[in-house]
Design a protein around this motif. Structure first.
Motif, PDB file in Angstrom:
ATOM      1  N   UNK A 443     -15.343  -4.605  -2.471  1.00 20.70           N
ATOM      2  CA  UNK A 443     -16.226  -5.771  -2.411  1.00 20.70           C
ATOM      3  C   UNK A 443     -15.709  -6.657  -1.291  1.00 20.70           C
ATOM      4  N   UNK A 444     -16.310  -7.815  -1.139  1.00 21.96           N
ATOM      5  CA  UNK A 444     -15.878  -8.722  -0.078  1.00 21.96           C
ATOM      6  C   UNK A 444     -14.477  -9.263  -0.315  1.00 21.96           C
ATOM      7  N   UNK A 445     -14.052  -9.302  -1.559  1.00 27.16           N
ATOM      8  CA  UNK A 445     -12.772  -9.944  -1.862  1.00 27.16           C
ATOM      9  C   UNK A 445     -11.718  -8.963  -2.342  1.00 27.16           C
ATOM     10  N   UNK A 446     -12.087  -7.710  -2.619  1.00 33.72           N
ATOM     11  CA  UNK A 446     -11.083  -6.780  -3.164  1.00 33.72           C
ATOM     12  C   UNK A 446     -11.461  -5.335  -2.890  1.00 33.72           C
ATOM     13  N   UNK A 447     -10.489  -4.464  -3.103  1.00 33.54           N
ATOM     14  CA  UNK A 447     -10.675  -3.016  -3.040  1.00 33.54           C
ATOM     15  C   UNK A 447     -10.058  -2.410  -4.289  1.00 33.54           C
ATOM     16  N   UNK A 448     -10.652  -1.330  -4.797  1.00 29.15           N
ATOM     17  CA  UNK A 448     -10.145  -0.654  -5.982  1.00 29.15           C
ATOM     18  C   UNK A 448      -9.621   0.724  -5.578  1.00 29.15           C
ATOM     19  N   UNK A 449      -8.397   1.036  -6.017  1.00 27.44           N
ATOM     20  CA  UNK A 449      -7.718   2.266  -5.613  1.00 27.44           C
ATOM     21  C   UNK A 449      -7.289   3.032  -6.861  1.00 27.44           C
ATOM     22  N   UNK A 450      -7.453   4.356  -6.808  1.00 28.99           N
ATOM     23  CA  UNK A 450      -6.953   5.238  -7.865  1.00 28.99           C
ATOM     24  C   UNK A 450      -5.751   6.013  -7.322  1.00 28.99           C
ATOM     25  N   UNK A 451      -4.644   5.919  -8.029  1.00 28.88           N
ATOM     26  CA  UNK A 451      -3.419   6.625  -7.657  1.00 28.88           C
ATOM     27  C   UNK A 451      -3.171   7.723  -8.681  1.00 28.88           C
ATOM     28  N   UNK A 452      -3.085   8.983  -8.218  1.00 24.29           N
ATOM     29  CA  UNK A 452      -2.925  10.124  -9.113  1.00 24.29           C
ATOM     30  C   UNK A 452      -1.634  10.867  -8.773  1.00 24.29           C
ATOM     31  N   UNK A 453      -0.934  11.338  -9.791  1.00 28.76           N
ATOM     32  CA  UNK A 453       0.290  12.114  -9.602  1.00 28.76           C
ATOM     33  C   UNK A 453       0.236  13.313 -10.532  1.00 28.76           C
ATOM     34  N   UNK A 454       0.632  14.486 -10.010  1.00 28.48           N
ATOM     35  CA  UNK A 454       0.633  15.717 -10.814  1.00 28.48           C
ATOM     36  C   UNK A 454       2.021  16.331 -10.789  1.00 28.48           C
ATOM     37  N   UNK A 455       2.383  16.962 -11.909  1.00 34.29           N
ATOM     38  CA  UNK A 455       3.705  17.549 -12.100  1.00 34.29           C
ATOM     39  C   UNK A 455       3.552  19.033 -12.376  1.00 34.29           C
ATOM     40  N   UNK A 456       4.064  19.880 -11.434  1.00 32.36           N
ATOM     41  CA  UNK A 456       3.982  21.329 -11.620  1.00 32.36           C
ATOM     42  C   UNK A 456       5.224  21.879 -12.307  1.00 32.36           C
ATOM     43  N   UNK A 457       6.190  21.040 -12.623  1.00 32.23           N
ATOM     44  CA  UNK A 457       7.417  21.529 -13.249  1.00 32.23           C
ATOM     45  C   UNK A 457       7.192  21.778 -14.739  1.00 32.23           C
ATOM     46  N   UNK A 458       8.009  22.660 -15.348  1.00 29.36           N
ATOM     47  CA  UNK A 458       7.837  22.952 -16.777  1.00 29.36           C
ATOM     48  C   UNK A 458       8.479  21.905 -17.684  1.00 29.36           C
ATOM     49  N   UNK A 459       8.962  20.816 -17.114  1.00 25.08           N
ATOM     50  CA  UNK A 459       9.572  19.750 -17.914  1.00 25.08           C
ATOM     51  C   UNK A 459       8.954  18.412 -17.496  1.00 25.08           C
ATOM     52  N   UNK A 460       8.942  17.428 -18.398  1.00 23.90           N
ATOM     53  CA  UNK A 460       8.430  16.113 -18.015  1.00 23.90           C
ATOM     54  C   UNK A 460       9.348  15.460 -16.974  1.00 23.90           C
ATOM     55  N   UNK A 461       8.770  14.641 -16.107  1.00 26.28           N
ATOM     56  CA  UNK A 461       9.553  13.951 -15.084  1.00 26.28           C
ATOM     57  C   UNK A 461       9.089  12.502 -15.023  1.00 26.28           C
ATOM     58  N   UNK A 462      10.031  11.637 -14.611  1.00 27.31           N
ATOM     59  CA  UNK A 462       9.668  10.240 -14.389  1.00 27.31           C
ATOM     60  C   UNK A 462       9.264  10.063 -12.933  1.00 27.31           C
ATOM     61  N   UNK A 463       8.136   9.359 -12.734  1.00 31.45           N
ATOM     62  CA  UNK A 463       7.632   9.073 -11.397  1.00 31.45           C
ATOM     63  C   UNK A 463       7.537   7.561 -11.226  1.00 31.45           C
ATOM     64  N   UNK A 464       7.887   7.120 -10.027  1.00 30.71           N
ATOM     65  CA  UNK A 464       7.835   5.689  -9.727  1.00 30.71           C
ATOM     66  C   UNK A 464       7.131   5.489  -8.390  1.00 30.71           C
ATOM     67  N   UNK A 465       6.132   4.596  -8.383  1.00 33.21           N
ATOM     68  CA  UNK A 465       5.442   4.233  -7.150  1.00 33.21           C
ATOM     69  C   UNK A 465       5.775   2.784  -6.818  1.00 33.21           C
ATOM     70  N   UNK A 466       6.150   2.553  -5.558  1.00 30.84           N
ATOM     71  CA  UNK A 466       6.407   1.187  -5.079  1.00 30.84           C
ATOM     72  C   UNK A 466       5.227   0.809  -4.189  1.00 30.84           C
ATOM     73  N   UNK A 467       4.386  -0.088  -4.698  1.00 35.12           N
ATOM     74  CA  UNK A 467       3.117  -0.407  -4.049  1.00 35.12           C
ATOM     75  C   UNK A 467       3.253  -1.713  -3.286  1.00 35.12           C
ATOM     76  N   UNK A 468       2.899  -1.676  -2.006  1.00 40.48           N
ATOM     77  CA  UNK A 468       2.904  -2.882  -1.184  1.00 40.48           C
ATOM     78  C   UNK A 468       1.506  -3.097  -0.613  1.00 40.48           C
ATOM     79  N   UNK A 469       1.201  -4.354  -0.279  1.00 39.73           N
ATOM     80  CA  UNK A 469      -0.128  -4.671   0.223  1.00 39.73           C
ATOM     81  C   UNK A 469      -0.113  -6.027   0.906  1.00 39.73           C
ATOM     82  N   UNK A 470      -1.093  -6.231   1.804  1.00 38.71           N
ATOM     83  CA  UNK A 470      -1.250  -7.545   2.411  1.00 38.71           C
ATOM     84  C   UNK A 470      -1.879  -8.555   1.482  1.00 38.71           C
ATOM     85  N   UNK A 471      -2.409  -8.093   0.358  1.00 34.30           N
ATOM     86  CA  UNK A 471      -2.997  -8.984  -0.632  1.00 34.30           C
ATOM     87  C   UNK A 471      -2.220  -8.947  -1.937  1.00 34.30           C
ATOM     88  N   UNK A 472      -2.924  -9.155  -3.039  1.00 35.19           N
ATOM     89  CA  UNK A 472      -2.317  -9.146  -4.369  1.00 35.19           C
ATOM     90  C   UNK A 472      -2.736  -7.885  -5.095  1.00 35.19           C
TER      91      UNK A 472
END
Length: 510
Positions: A443-472
């Motif tokens: 929109x004029x004031x914002x953007x909507x983003x979908x972030x997807x992560x997939x795990x091909x390993x046979x065990x659960x894993x912890x994932x961390x995303x560090x998100x930066x932006x010029x806005x909020x």
């Protein structure tokens, strides 16, 4: 005529003929403190072919000082000695003068210093292969043709169907095969003095190396730390008190330039570049039987770089202002052109979180990297200063007969970390964890983003995303977000062979 040679740097000067020369062949004791290369990141590996660190060397020597003026020569100092840093204490009358130059014991320096002095020509007739020797006097410098004077007159070596070698009955006294520093003294009386010689020398470096062995529970690890000490200097320091210094020293070096090389002597049969010949010299002395000739063949010092046997000792940490000093508690030999490893620390059961992390800027995802995280505290199993260095990580694999086997899981680097700081070790790029982002609305004031992560390993894993932006950044999906170091943090456990997603809105700052 070509004489290759390996160089040994000589820091000395020719003493006046009236002065007595006193030579100290080696120190009675020595200590070596090595500082890390100032321009190398603490978690980067050393360049063993071009070490840019330096060492503070302190030697104790006992010398018989004569009355009057004398030259004291300290043999066996470091070849990379900084002349301006040399300090000599223990002389009641002090040091009158320090004479420093760069004369080298090499075929070229021998030829240059023997100008006008008798040598022996070993001459091979190329047609008959017969060899004979005769006395001669050098009458030219080391560049161009070799003009020598024999009983038959002036000749040019290597011309006229002869192959010539120059043999030197003796080397000049002020040339040495060992790196040497000389000082001039003027003492009112003769006495025995115990001198302390301290100086800085380049061509050294050190780093920490860490080995992390993850335990089967995936939450703890055994950590071993080693100090790797390296020297590219041609001098060895036997049974030295050794220490390494961690931290940044405020010091500026003059440019070292290229590594010293050369010392070769290449004489040709060409005369076109030579100056007019010197005036005739007096006839040579009557022929006498010379002392047995000492042939100065190629001087080559070969030292294969190899790690020393792991010493069963652990370095001891001491404070040094804002720096940290790690002292080896037993004497060790800092060998020429070699490495040595000494244990720094060993910790068992260190709390260690293994995860995957990616940096995200708005809707652009960077590489997913493996990472280990802990805190440098006693309650987490550490609690000691950690000098930066390369890290190698192993993890257990297998079951049954293979249980207990270890597999290389990744390699990374650790910057300097003080007690209480977070410790994050970034490893290699992940191959089985994939993250992507796409814009799904705007929109004029914002953007909507979908972030997807997939795990091909046979065990659960912890994932961390560090998100930066010029806005909020605002989370839309029911995921809890955090803030750290000016970034929005999304941390999620991704199931085995599963996926996870986050939807967030970027609100313009205008």
């Amino acid at each position: 005529m070509r004489f290759p040679a390996a160089l040994a740097l000589l820091l000395s000067a020719a003493p006046a003929a009236s002065e007595e020369i006193i030579t100290s062949p080696a120190p009675a004791s020595v200590s070596v403190s090595v500082y890390r290369a100032p321009d190398r990141a603490s978690d980067d590996a050393m360049n063993l072919d071009w070490l840019q660190g330096y060492a503070l060397v302190t030697e104790q020597r006992t010398v018989e000082i004569p009355a009057g003026r004398a030259t004291v020569r300290f043999e066996g100092v470091a070849a990379g000695l900084f002349p301006e840093s040399a300090i000599v204490t223990g002389l009641p009358s002090g040091v009158r003068e320090k004479n420093l130059d760069a004369d080298l014991l090499s075929p070229r320096s021998l030829y240059a210093r023997m100008f006008g002095r008798p040598v022996i020509l070993r001459r091979t007739d190329l047609a008959t292969q017969k060899v004979r020797e005769e006395r001669a006097v050098i009458r030219s410098g080391p560049d161009g043709a070799a003009i020598v004077q024999t009983a038959a007159g002036f000749e040019v070596a290597n011309c006229g169907g002869l192959e010539d070698e120059i043999l030197y009955p003796e080397a000049p006294k002020d040339l040495s095969a060992k790196p040497t520093l000389s000082i001039e003294t003027d003492s009112p009386v003769a006495h025995k003095a115990t001198l302390s010689l301290s100086y800085l020398a380049w061509g050294f470096d050190w780093q920490s190396n860490y080995v992390v062995q993850m335990n089967a529970d995936g939450r703890t690890a055994d950590v071993s730390a080693w100090v790797t000490l390296a020297s590219s200097d041609s001098t060895s320091f036997a049974e030295a008190e050794t220490a390494v210094i961690a931290g940044k020293v405020n010091r500026e070096d003059s440019t070292q330039g290229e590594k010293p090389s050369g010392g070769e002597l290449e004489l040709t049969c060409s005369l076109w570049q030579l100056a007019p010949p010197p005036p005739p010299a007096p006839p040579p002395p009557p022929m006498i039987m010379p002392a047995p000739a000492m042939e100065m063949a190629d001087i080559v010092v070969t030292a294969q770089r190899a790690g020393a046997m792991n010493a069963p000792v652990t370095v001891q940490q001491e404070g040094l202002g804002d720096l940290k000093l790690y002292r080896v508690p037993v004497p060790v030999t800092v060998a020429a052109n070699a490495q040595k490893q000494v244990a720094l620390a060993q910790r068992h059961g260190v709390k260690m979180e293994a995860l995957y992390r990616a940096d995200v800027h708005e809707d652009r995802v960077g590489d997913v990297r493996q990472m280990l995280r802990t805190r440098n505290r006693k309650e987490d199993g550490l609690g000691l200063p950690l000098p930066g260095g390369p890290v190698t990580v192993f993890e257990p694999v297998g079951s049954g007969p293979d249980q207990g086997s270890m597999l290389l899981a990744g390699e990374g680097g650790l910057p300097d970390r003080a007690v209480g700081e977070d410790v994050e070790i970034l490893l290699g790029e992940a191959t089985q964890i994939v993250a992507s982002a796409e814009e799904i609305g705007s929109s004029k004031v914002s953007r909507t983003v979908a972030l997807n992560v997939s795990n091909a390993r046979p065990v659960p894993v912890r994932f961390e995303a560090r998100i930066s932006s010029g806005g909020t950044v605002e989370g839309i999906s029911p995921r809890r977000l955090a803030r750290k170091d000016g970034r929005t943090i999304w941390s999620v456990m991704v199931p085995a062979r599963g996926k996870a997603s986050l939807t967030y809105r970027i609100v313009n700052s205008d």
